[in-house]
Design an enzyme around this catalytic site. Sequence first.
Site, PDB file in Angstrom:
ATOM      1  N   CYS A 288      52.043  55.429  19.490  1.00  0.00           N
ATOM      2  CA  CYS A 288      53.276  54.736  19.111  1.00  0.00           C
ATOM      3  C   CYS A 288      54.122  55.637  18.222  1.00  0.00           C
ATOM      4  O   CYS A 288      55.327  55.456  18.114  1.00  0.00           O
ATOM      5  CB  CYS A 288      52.964  53.409  18.437  1.00  0.00           C
ATOM      6  SG  CYS A 288      51.991  53.606  16.980  1.00  0.00           S
TER       7      CYS A 288
HETATM    8  C1  UN1 Z   1      49.332  54.186  17.284  1.00  0.00           C
HETATM    9  O1  UN1 Z   1      49.644  54.987  18.162  1.00  0.00           O
HETATM   10  O2  UN1 Z   1      49.283  52.949  17.515  1.00  0.00           O
HETATM   11  O3  UN1 Z   1      49.994  58.220  12.850  1.00  0.00           O
HETATM   12  C2  UN1 Z   1      48.906  54.579  15.909  1.00  0.00           C
HETATM   13  C3  UN1 Z   1      49.372  58.406  13.889  1.00  0.00           C
HETATM   14  C4  UN1 Z   1      47.985  57.798  14.027  1.00  0.00           C
HETATM   15  C5  UN1 Z   1      48.084  56.363  14.407  1.00  0.00           C
HETATM   16  C6  UN1 Z   1      48.934  56.054  15.609  1.00  0.00           C
HETATM   17  N1  UN1 Z   1      47.279  57.949  12.764  1.00  0.00           N
HETATM   18  O4  UN1 Z   1      49.814  59.045  14.827  1.00  0.00           O
END
Ligand code: UN1
Length: 519
Positions: A288
């Site tokens: 995300c």
């Molecule tokens: C996600 O993709 O839901 O900050 C979380 C980051 C990771 C978490 C991603 N520690 O990219």
Amino acid sequence: MNRNVTSVIAGHEETGAPGGLLRSVNPALTSEVVAEVALGNAKTFAAAAKAARAARPSWSDVPAPVRGRAIAHIGRLVEANADALARMVTREIGKPYAEALGEVREIVDTCDFFLGEGRRLYGQTVPSEMPDKQLFTFRNPVGVVTVITAGNFPVAVPSWYLIPALLCGNTVVWKPAEYAAASARALFELLVRGGGLPAGVLNLVLADGEETFAGLETALGEGSVDKVGFTGSSRVGARIGELTGRHLQSACLELGGKNPMVVTPSADIDLAVQAALFSGFGTAGQRCTSLGTVIVHEAVREEFTGKLDAATRRAAVGDPFRDVVYGPMLNDRFGRRFEEYLGWIKPHHRLLGSTGTGRITVENPREGFIGDPSSGIFYHPTIVAGLREEDALFREETFGPLIGLTGYRDLDEAIRLANAPGYGLSAAMYTRDPAEAFRFRRGVSAGMVSINNSTSGAEAHLPFGGNGRSGNGSRQSGIWVLDQFTRWQSMNWDYSGSLQKAQMDVAELIADASFRLAD
Ligand code: UN1
């Protein structure tokens, strides 16, 4: 090693499969079945919520410091099983092994943080406006928490919900992504066994999205759910927010992102290129927090574009058990969806970064591919230069190995472009100018801002979450997530022996408002 994976409710394996059987397949080697998954349905979900409701007193009555010890033991057990859990994650969703180990580390970090919170979980003593009266606040567990998570971080992101929810004294129903069921079941075992959790305190439901939604609707109607945590797409998040809103609940929503990176004229260009490569293509762009669009100043646009193209062409793609930047898509569904996004490429775009576009095959090879591309679901890294604001590729999240590039002339334009798609999760800027960095922080809509660091790779004890299309403002991690899993209760205690009325029986000191110092 094939394994059968089932839901677990109140300590019992649900061996029936009312939702059908699903094969969880290794996306780097699709001939390998990682697990046979017995799916439940809406009834399974609602039954799990009832079981969690029944188990509530057995857990909320455990003193918080003792729950903190349970979290400490879970952390140690996860650490002792780190290699096996990381291997499982790599086999099931294709994340490179080094990244999978980092993901497991994130669970341990989360446990390390919350084990001490069991001895804090502070309330306050607050002065009263009247004598012989004392005010207090207490944190109470919310009750039954249901957690619905995606499969791109099949164990770390769930732990961001599960560990603090349990620490705060809630009982839990966890519905992981069904295509990552084996990893989920592995974490479930580590939580239950490491924590010595009584049956029903943590329940696992394996089901597809529609059955889960129907089950959640039933459970909310029956009053057996008090809080929903959801990580996934903005579209489903909006549906969950609407459903919980009807039941006067506010879900904790962690949704998509179209995360911008602004490269300014003073930036260290080589560093910005490294960061774009990691955050655009790491996890095959399926975080995300993955980089969406690089917004690069016209003065350095050509240099940055050339260097990113060269670095991407050199990047190792392939077998996730070898030293690669990224491996396959999470599963077939994500490959198909990525092809739809590639369909948004327009004639005015310029494609860079690889020897082809789309799926990597023998006929459409990627130079330097590591392993056999036909064994799995691998896609070329794609840089799309020349994005315009009205392009779908500029406005929408494209979950996959794709980075957009566009230019800007002044800081206001960069901030406007960074905010234009309406998401607001993570935003990065490369600059050597502190004033520019602070102006960017203030103007950008993101919940998380990185200066001279990439959009992904948040540390596990800072508030994590977004605004706009990325979420409803809820924050996970660190002390901030405690407000998701507890409710404040206030208490006032009057020991004056009389009815002291607030606002009315309050002593007042008389000020001499006309007093002035002599010149
Ligand atoms: C996600 O993709 O839901 O900050 C979380 C980051 C990771 C978490 C991603 N520690 O990219």
